[in-house]
Design an enzyme around this catalytic site. Structure first.
Site, PDB file in Angstrom:
ATOM      1  N   ASP A 164    -112.296  35.356   6.079  1.00 46.81           N
ATOM      2  CA  ASP A 164    -111.060  35.885   7.235  1.00 46.81           C
ATOM      3  C   ASP A 164    -109.895  35.942   6.624  1.00 46.81           C
ATOM      4  O   ASP A 164    -109.335  35.040   5.878  1.00 46.81           O
ATOM      5  CB  ASP A 164    -111.229  34.825   8.113  1.00 46.81           C
ATOM      6  CG  ASP A 164    -110.048  35.226   9.438  1.00 46.81           C
ATOM      7  OD1 ASP A 164    -110.376  36.256  10.000  1.00 46.81           O
ATOM      8  OD2 ASP A 164    -109.013  34.549   9.472  1.00 46.81           O
ATOM      9  N   TYR A 170    -101.000  36.473   5.151  1.00 44.36           N
ATOM     10  CA  TYR A 170    -101.471  35.234   4.360  1.00 44.36           C
ATOM     11  C   TYR A 170    -100.855  35.247   2.887  1.00 44.36           C
ATOM     12  O   TYR A 170    -101.425  36.260   1.993  1.00 44.36           O
ATOM     13  CB  TYR A 170    -103.109  34.978   4.449  1.00 44.36           C
ATOM     14  CG  TYR A 170    -103.348  34.953   5.795  1.00 44.36           C
ATOM     15  CD1 TYR A 170    -102.722  34.593   6.866  1.00 44.36           C
ATOM     16  CD2 TYR A 170    -104.743  34.733   6.328  1.00 44.36           C
ATOM     17  CE1 TYR A 170    -103.158  34.188   8.158  1.00 44.36           C
ATOM     18  CE2 TYR A 170    -105.455  34.542   7.521  1.00 44.36           C
ATOM     19  CZ  TYR A 170    -104.574  34.245   8.545  1.00 44.36           C
ATOM     20  OH  TYR A 170    -104.809  34.000   9.578  1.00 44.36           O
ATOM     21  N   LYS A 218     -88.857  38.130  12.614  1.00 46.41           N
ATOM     22  CA  LYS A 218     -90.323  37.984  12.693  1.00 46.41           C
ATOM     23  C   LYS A 218     -90.707  38.775  14.096  1.00 46.41           C
ATOM     24  O   LYS A 218     -90.006  38.592  15.016  1.00 46.41           O
ATOM     25  CB  LYS A 218     -90.965  36.764  12.609  1.00 46.41           C
ATOM     26  CG  LYS A 218     -92.414  36.363  12.712  1.00 46.41           C
ATOM     27  CD  LYS A 218     -92.877  35.210  12.826  1.00 46.41           C
ATOM     28  CE  LYS A 218     -94.168  35.016  13.013  1.00 46.41           C
ATOM     29  NZ  LYS A 218     -94.909  33.716  13.118  1.00 46.41           N
ATOM     30  N   HIS A 255    -103.316  41.100  15.406  1.00 50.39           N
ATOM     31  CA  HIS A 255    -103.269  39.704  15.295  1.00 50.39           C
ATOM     32  C   HIS A 255    -102.823  39.095  16.279  1.00 50.39           C
ATOM     33  O   HIS A 255    -103.162  37.692  16.528  1.00 50.39           O
ATOM     34  CB  HIS A 255    -102.284  39.399  13.842  1.00 50.39           C
ATOM     35  CG  HIS A 255    -102.583  38.109  13.310  1.00 50.39           C
ATOM     36  ND1 HIS A 255    -102.103  38.157  11.875  1.00 50.39           N
ATOM     37  CD2 HIS A 255    -103.047  36.875  13.589  1.00 50.39           C
ATOM     38  CE1 HIS A 255    -102.749  36.874  11.552  1.00 50.39           C
ATOM     39  NE2 HIS A 255    -103.108  35.989  12.627  1.00 50.39           N
ATOM     40  N   ARG A 256    -101.921  39.897  16.870  1.00 46.91           N
ATOM     41  CA  ARG A 256    -101.075  39.012  18.133  1.00 46.91           C
ATOM     42  C   ARG A 256    -100.713  40.109  19.049  1.00 46.91           C
ATOM     43  O   ARG A 256    -100.685  41.655  18.681  1.00 46.91           O
ATOM     44  CB  ARG A 256     -99.904  38.590  17.842  1.00 46.91           C
ATOM     45  CG  ARG A 256     -99.999  37.172  16.920  1.00 46.91           C
ATOM     46  CD  ARG A 256     -99.896  36.045  17.642  1.00 46.91           C
ATOM     47  NE  ARG A 256    -100.223  34.685  16.800  1.00 46.91           N
ATOM     48  CZ  ARG A 256    -100.325  33.785  17.495  1.00 46.91           C
ATOM     49  NH1 ARG A 256    -100.385  33.507  18.607  1.00 46.91           N
ATOM     50  NH2 ARG A 256    -100.689  32.407  16.656  1.00 46.91           N
ATOM     51  N   SER A 261    -107.081  39.268  18.268  1.00 51.11           N
ATOM     52  CA  SER A 261    -106.613  37.629  18.065  1.00 51.11           C
ATOM     53  C   SER A 261    -105.608  37.410  18.919  1.00 51.11           C
ATOM     54  O   SER A 261    -104.570  38.051  19.174  1.00 51.11           O
ATOM     55  CB  SER A 261    -106.264  37.661  16.826  1.00 51.11           C
ATOM     56  OG  SER A 261    -106.324  36.174  16.648  1.00 51.11           O
ATOM     57  N   ASN A 262    -105.841  36.080  19.610  1.00 51.01           N
ATOM     58  CA  ASN A 262    -104.730  35.579  20.479  1.00 51.01           C
ATOM     59  C   ASN A 262    -104.371  36.489  21.620  1.00 51.01           C
ATOM     60  O   ASN A 262    -103.167  36.430  22.240  1.00 51.01           O
ATOM     61  CB  ASN A 262    -103.522  35.482  19.711  1.00 51.01           C
ATOM     62  CG  ASN A 262    -103.707  34.385  18.488  1.00 51.01           C
ATOM     63  OD1 ASN A 262    -104.374  33.498  18.662  1.00 51.01           O
ATOM     64  ND2 ASN A 262    -103.571  35.051  17.144  1.00 51.01           N
ATOM     65  N   GLY A 320    -110.470  26.224   7.305  1.00 52.47           N
ATOM     66  CA  GLY A 320    -109.432  26.428   6.320  1.00 52.47           C
ATOM     67  C   GLY A 320    -109.672  26.001   4.860  1.00 52.47           C
ATOM     68  O   GLY A 320    -108.952  26.353   4.105  1.00 52.47           O
ATOM     69  N   THR A 321    -110.527  24.902   4.823  1.00 50.97           N
ATOM     70  CA  THR A 321    -110.644  24.323   3.455  1.00 50.97           C
ATOM     71  C   THR A 321    -111.206  25.395   2.749  1.00 50.97           C
ATOM     72  O   THR A 321    -112.093  26.010   3.159  1.00 50.97           O
ATOM     73  CB  THR A 321    -111.444  22.879   3.373  1.00 50.97           C
ATOM     74  OG1 THR A 321    -111.255  22.302   2.446  1.00 50.97           O
ATOM     75  CG2 THR A 321    -112.799  23.165   3.966  1.00 50.97           C
TER      76      THR A 321
END
Ligand SMILES: NC(=O)c1ccc[n+]([C@@H]2O[C@H](COP(=O)([O-])OP(=O)(O)OC[C@H]3O[C@@H](n4cnc5c(N)ncnc54)[C@H](OP(=O)(O)O)[C@@H]3O)[C@@H](O)[C@H]2O)c1
Length: 286
Positions: free
Chosen positions: A45, A50, A90, A121-122, A151-152, A250-251
């Site tokens: 992902d 990022y 932003k 994304h948003r 997303s979101n 996320g790890t």
């Protein structure tokens, strides 16, 4: 048909890739990606933000370029629509110009011919659904995107977009975990099931914060009872939901990923599931 994420798998989030010095060299990152693929984890992902200005997509693309055999095996999700340019405020941008460029930039950075899944994304209040939908439909028709999603978004927001699209929205990536369970109670989760969107749950461990407090202690107790890790129990809690949401973890630590992958079999009882919910929310069910 676009590839469907298998329901008992994990998606590997790339948001923290730039924080891992040992994975910055293409050869080392290629080793890491290959090891994940060999474990049966093929979904990665990304988002253009990022690492800042496409850095993490770029690092990933360089690793695929170094070892081209991997490019055929990975399944890539990426997102665009948040702008954090230096010097600008932003903001969100789902305008045709921005998304057209963002899709092409993602393909170029990742070095793939097609994005397996592309997500907005948003939700951008300034989005004109018809013109945004045209860009997305064109990218699907041109073979740049295999499957679309959001997303979101709130249900009315994705339905507005869907009403203007020819291609189906197939995925919704939402914040969902034991310590962010509101989508289960405000109709949001039912709406995505109703509309046939497959759920991807971001921050399924609450960014690591899940292991603290009362919920953390209960996770430990239940984990000890089943002989697994607290993190494995937290993912089992998510998977117990209808449609088995795909956790986007996320790890990047291989040992932690292996533990979570190995504990996919765990099935929680209804008692355990509600006890964890109560501990995380701090009050019993009404
Ligand atoms: N669509 C969106 O708006 C959105 C927003 C945020 C994130 N995302 C996606 O979701 C992905 C995951 O987000 P996240 O990093 O917040 O997810 P997470 O899996 O909930 O949290 C990962 C964090 O938990 C820590 N952690 C502590 N104990 C752990 C354990 N036993 N096992 C695994 N991790 C443990 C990890 O530390 P270590 O790193 O030290 O292992 C890492 O810092 C991101 O990479 C991104 O792809 C999407």
């Amino acid at each position: 048909m676009p590839p469907e994420p298998p329901s008992l798998s994990l998606m590997l989030g790339m948001m923290r890739l730039h924080e891992r010095p040992e994975l910055q060299a293409p050869e080392r990152l290629a080793d890491w990606i290959e090891a994940r693929l060999d474990q049966g984890l093929e979904w990665f992902d990304h988002a253009d933000i990022y690492g800042g200005e496409g850095l993490n997509e770029h690092l990933f693309g360089k690793a695929l370029h170094r070892r081209p055999s991997l490019a055929r095996r990975v399944r890539v999700v990426t997102k665009a629509g948040i702008r954090m340019n230096r010097g600008d405020i932003k903001h969100y941008d789902s305008s045709p110009d921005w998304l057209t460029g963002a899709i092409d930039r993602a393909l170029s950075r990742l070095g793939t011919e097609r994005l397996d899944v592309f997500l907005i994304h948003r939700p951008d209040p300034l989005m004109e659904a018809e013109t945004t939908a045209r860009v997305l439909d064109d990218a699907v028709r041109d073979g740049k995107i295999a499957a679309l999603g959001v997303s979101n978004f709130l249900p009315d927001q994705w339905r507005r977009l869907q009403s203007a699209l020819s291609s189906p929205l197939r995925h919704h990536q939402l914040q969902l975990s034991l310590n962010h369970s509101s989508p289960l109670f405000d109709g949001h989760f039912d709406a995505l099931r109703q509309d046939g969107l497959s759920p991807m749950a971001w921050s399924p461990l609450g960014g690591g914060a899940l292991f603290e407090g009362q919920a953390g202690r209960l996770l430990e107790n239940i984990a000890a009872h089943h002989g697994v890790s607290p993190a494995g129990v937290a993912l089992a809690w998510l998977r117990r939901l209808p449609g088995s949401p795909m956790p986007v973890i996320g790890t990047l630590d291989p040992t932690r990923i292996t533990t979570l992958h190995d504990e996919a079999w765990l099935s929680l009882s209804r008692q355990e599931w509600y006890a964890l919910l109560e501990a995380a929310r701090g009050h019993e069910m009404a």
